[in-house]
Design a protein around this motif. Structure first.
Motif, PDB file in Angstrom:
ATOM      1  N   GLU A  87       6.721  12.957  21.378  1.00 26.89           N
ATOM      2  CA  GLU A  87       5.666  13.541  22.189  1.00 26.89           C
ATOM      3  C   GLU A  87       4.984  14.693  21.448  1.00 26.89           C
ATOM      4  O   GLU A  87       5.637  15.586  20.908  1.00 26.89           O
ATOM      5  N   ASN A  88       3.636  14.624  21.392  1.00 27.54           N
ATOM      6  CA  ASN A  88       2.789  15.650  20.773  1.00 27.54           C
ATOM      7  C   ASN A  88       3.049  15.839  19.276  1.00 27.54           C
ATOM      8  O   ASN A  88       2.622  16.844  18.688  1.00 27.54           O
ATOM      9  N   ALA A  89       3.727  14.913  18.650  1.00 23.40           N
ATOM     10  CA  ALA A  89       3.913  14.980  17.195  1.00 23.40           C
ATOM     11  C   ALA A  89       2.638  14.527  16.493  1.00 23.40           C
ATOM     12  O   ALA A  89       1.803  13.830  17.069  1.00 23.40           O
ATOM     13  N   ASP A  90       2.498  14.937  15.227  1.00 25.48           N
ATOM     14  CA  ASP A  90       1.340  14.562  14.408  1.00 25.48           C
ATOM     15  C   ASP A  90       1.865  14.188  13.026  1.00 25.48           C
ATOM     16  O   ASP A  90       2.370  15.043  12.296  1.00 25.48           O
ATOM     17  N   VAL A  91       1.766  12.917  12.663  1.00 20.48           N
ATOM     18  CA  VAL A  91       2.407  12.451  11.430  1.00 20.48           C
ATOM     19  C   VAL A  91       1.533  11.427  10.715  1.00 20.48           C
ATOM     20  O   VAL A  91       0.754  10.697  11.348  1.00 20.48           O
ATOM     21  N   THR A  92       1.666  11.390   9.394  1.00 19.90           N
ATOM     22  CA  THR A  92       1.032  10.364   8.560  1.00 19.90           C
ATOM     23  C   THR A  92       2.131   9.539   7.904  1.00 19.90           C
ATOM     24  O   THR A  92       3.072  10.095   7.325  1.00 19.90           O
ATOM     25  N   ILE A  93       2.005   8.218   8.000  1.00 20.32           N
ATOM     26  CA  ILE A  93       2.979   7.320   7.369  1.00 20.32           C
ATOM     27  C   ILE A  93       2.245   6.446   6.357  1.00 20.32           C
ATOM     28  O   ILE A  93       1.291   5.740   6.713  1.00 20.32           O
ATOM     29  N   ILE A  94       2.682   6.523   5.108  1.00 20.52           N
ATOM     30  CA  ILE A  94       2.079   5.740   4.025  1.00 20.52           C
ATOM     31  C   ILE A  94       3.006   4.582   3.706  1.00 20.52           C
ATOM     32  O   ILE A  94       4.124   4.764   3.230  1.00 20.52           O
ATOM     33  N   ALA A  95       2.540   3.383   3.972  1.00 21.42           N
ATOM     34  CA  ALA A  95       3.343   2.187   3.718  1.00 21.42           C
ATOM     35  C   ALA A  95       2.651   1.337   2.654  1.00 21.42           C
ATOM     36  O   ALA A  95       1.798   1.807   1.921  1.00 21.42           O
ATOM     37  N   GLY A  96       3.019   0.100   2.580  1.00 26.36           N
ATOM     38  CA  GLY A  96       2.378  -0.806   1.642  1.00 26.36           C
ATOM     39  C   GLY A  96       3.388  -1.604   0.850  1.00 26.36           C
ATOM     40  O   GLY A  96       4.565  -1.249   0.757  1.00 26.36           O
ATOM     41  N   CYS A  97       2.887  -2.672   0.247  1.00 22.82           N
ATOM     42  CA  CYS A  97       3.748  -3.535  -0.563  1.00 22.82           C
ATOM     43  C   CYS A  97       3.011  -3.967  -1.814  1.00 22.82           C
ATOM     44  O   CYS A  97       1.854  -4.395  -1.749  1.00 22.82           O
ATOM     45  N   GLY A  98       3.685  -3.844  -2.952  1.00 25.56           N
ATOM     46  CA  GLY A  98       3.137  -4.318  -4.210  1.00 25.56           C
ATOM     47  C   GLY A  98       4.046  -5.371  -4.817  1.00 25.56           C
ATOM     48  O   GLY A  98       5.261  -5.187  -4.890  1.00 25.56           O
ATOM     49  N   ILE A  99       3.463  -6.494  -5.213  1.00 24.86           N
ATOM     50  CA  ILE A  99       4.235  -7.584  -5.822  1.00 24.86           C
ATOM     51  C   ILE A  99       3.756  -7.812  -7.249  1.00 24.86           C
ATOM     52  O   ILE A  99       2.557  -8.009  -7.489  1.00 24.86           O
ATOM     53  N   HIS A 100       4.695  -7.780  -8.201  1.00 24.11           N
ATOM     54  CA  HIS A 100       4.419  -8.163  -9.583  1.00 24.11           C
ATOM     55  C   HIS A 100       5.240  -9.424  -9.859  1.00 24.11           C
ATOM     56  O   HIS A 100       6.464  -9.385  -9.877  1.00 24.11           O
ATOM     57  N   ASN A 101       4.542 -10.518 -10.081  1.00 24.18           N
ATOM     58  CA  ASN A 101       5.223 -11.805 -10.254  1.00 24.18           C
ATOM     59  C   ASN A 101       4.783 -12.444 -11.568  1.00 24.18           C
ATOM     60  O   ASN A 101       3.644 -12.893 -11.706  1.00 24.18           O
ATOM     61  N   ASP A 102       5.694 -12.463 -12.522  1.00 25.48           N
ATOM     62  CA  ASP A 102       5.427 -13.109 -13.808  1.00 25.48           C
ATOM     63  C   ASP A 102       6.063 -14.490 -13.911  1.00 25.48           C
ATOM     64  O   ASP A 102       5.986 -15.123 -14.974  1.00 25.48           O
ATOM     65  N   GLY A 103       6.684 -14.952 -12.829  1.00 32.71           N
ATOM     66  CA  GLY A 103       7.388 -16.230 -12.871  1.00 32.71           C
ATOM     67  C   GLY A 103       6.625 -17.358 -12.212  1.00 32.71           C
ATOM     68  O   GLY A 103       5.458 -17.230 -11.837  1.00 32.71           O
ATOM     69  N   CYS A 104       7.322 -18.478 -12.019  1.00 27.90           N
ATOM     70  CA  CYS A 104       6.700 -19.667 -11.430  1.00 27.90           C
ATOM     71  C   CYS A 104       7.083 -19.863  -9.960  1.00 27.90           C
ATOM     72  O   CYS A 104       6.543 -20.743  -9.293  1.00 27.90           O
ATOM     73  N   ASP A 105       8.035 -19.058  -9.464  1.00 26.18           N
ATOM     74  CA  ASP A 105       8.442 -19.163  -8.067  1.00 26.18           C
ATOM     75  C   ASP A 105       7.698 -18.139  -7.213  1.00 26.18           C
ATOM     76  O   ASP A 105       7.344 -17.052  -7.683  1.00 26.18           O
ATOM     77  N   ALA A 106       7.489 -18.472  -5.952  1.00 25.34           N
ATOM     78  CA  ALA A 106       6.776 -17.568  -5.046  1.00 25.34           C
ATOM     79  C   ALA A 106       7.611 -16.327  -4.750  1.00 25.34           C
ATOM     80  O   ALA A 106       8.839 -16.404  -4.598  1.00 25.34           O
ATOM     81  N   SER A 107       6.958 -15.194  -4.672  1.00 26.46           N
ATOM     82  CA  SER A 107       7.572 -13.956  -4.198  1.00 26.46           C
ATOM     83  C   SER A 107       6.891 -13.577  -2.892  1.00 26.46           C
ATOM     84  O   SER A 107       5.664 -13.576  -2.807  1.00 26.46           O
TER      85      SER A 107
END
Length: 305
Positions: A87-107
């Protein structure tokens, strides 16, 4: 490996590493680092992958980072994250996802994120998605976001897909209480043969609840985008949905805004526009010495900024 992870963190969360404040880092399907503060508690769930984040009532100016990185081919990750903003809090949440895929299978990384905003709470949530790598394996991101907003709360959500994501299925479901306001901005770039589908459903349940959705997207090459926002006014409330897209090459874009008024005092408006880059803008930039490709990049970046 470390440099690769640092680069991904810089891209999706604007920092090369996590070493202060409240944070949780997940890498290749496992929790790696975690830290709580006096006002923000982050704990791992028991029995299922994911975290619980609790922001103390009245906390002001707090920031939490919860990025996910995938640097291995063939990873299939799923998390369940719950957020309680006191209640009455004030916040910033930084999320996200980064994928580095050098292979042949799905990530792939999928996440179910449930937000509960207590009365008077204020939340800014930024989620950036990005894919890269020299491999032929897909880079897949499927986020589900569920938002419950109580009286007088305010939520600003910025959902960004920078590029490189083979396919994404985004689902958002929100319920707004009395005097609650949700501002949602989606920025999306697709290229190659990528696909992106976004479904957003917002119920304005409380009197004087307010909603603003702004979607800006650019589709290049043969990529396909579908944006389907639904705004439902169940009482005296107001909503504005705006969808703007730039289409290039042989891409396809569908914008399907849907509005429903279940109350005589619900005011809901939608706008949608899809078009190509303005030739006059291209020519003007080219007179300054830019090539056509450079001019297109400037226009696209400005549009998504």
């Amino acid at each position: 490996m470390l440099t690769m992870m640092q680069n991904l963190l810089k891209t999706i969360a604007d920092l090369p590493e996590l070493n202060y404040g409240a944070y949780n880092l997940r890498a290749n399907g496992k929790g790696v680092q975690q830290h709580s503060t006096d006002n923000i508690s982050i704990t791992s769930k028991i029995g299922i992958p994911g975290i619980d984040i609790k922001v103390k009532p009245g906390a002001k100016g707090e920031v939490a980072y919860i990025p996910v990185v995938v640097t291995e081919s063939g990873v299939n990750d799923m998390v369940y994250n719950d957020f309680e903003i006191g209640e009455n809090a004030d916040v910033t949440i930084i999320a996200g996802c980064g994928i580095h895929n050098d292979g042949c299978d799905a990530s792939q990384h999928d996440g179910i994120h449930r937000f509960h905003l207590c009365p008077g709470a204020r939340l800014k949530y930024v989620e950036k998605h990005y894919g890269e790598g020299e491999g032929t394996g897909d880079r897949i991101l499927n986020p589900t976001t569920i938002v419950q907003m109580e009286e007088g709360s305010y939520c600003e959500m910025e959902m960004v897909q920078i590029g490189g994501v083979t396919s994404t299925m985004r689902k958002t479901d929100a319920h707004l209480g009395k005097d609650a306001k949700l501002v949602m901005t989606e920025k999306l770039l697709t290229h190659g043969s990528q696909t992106a589908h976004s479904d957003v459903t917002v119920n304005l349940d409380g009197e004087d609840a307010a909603l603003q959705i702004i979607s800006r997207s650019v589709a290049k090459d043969t990529s396909v985008q579908v944006f389907h926002p639904i705004a439902i006014g169940n009482t005296k409330s107001r909503a504005h949905v705006q969808c703007d897209s730039i289409i290039m090459d042989d891409a396809r874009v569908s914008s399907i805004p849907e509005i429903t008024a279940n109350h005589a005092l619900a005011q809901i408006v939608h706008e949608a526009a899809i078009g190509r880059i303005n030739n006059e803008q291209l020519l003007k930039l080219q007179t300054f010495g830019l090539t056509e490709e450079e001019a297109e990049t400037v226009i696209v970046n400005a549009f998504l900024d």
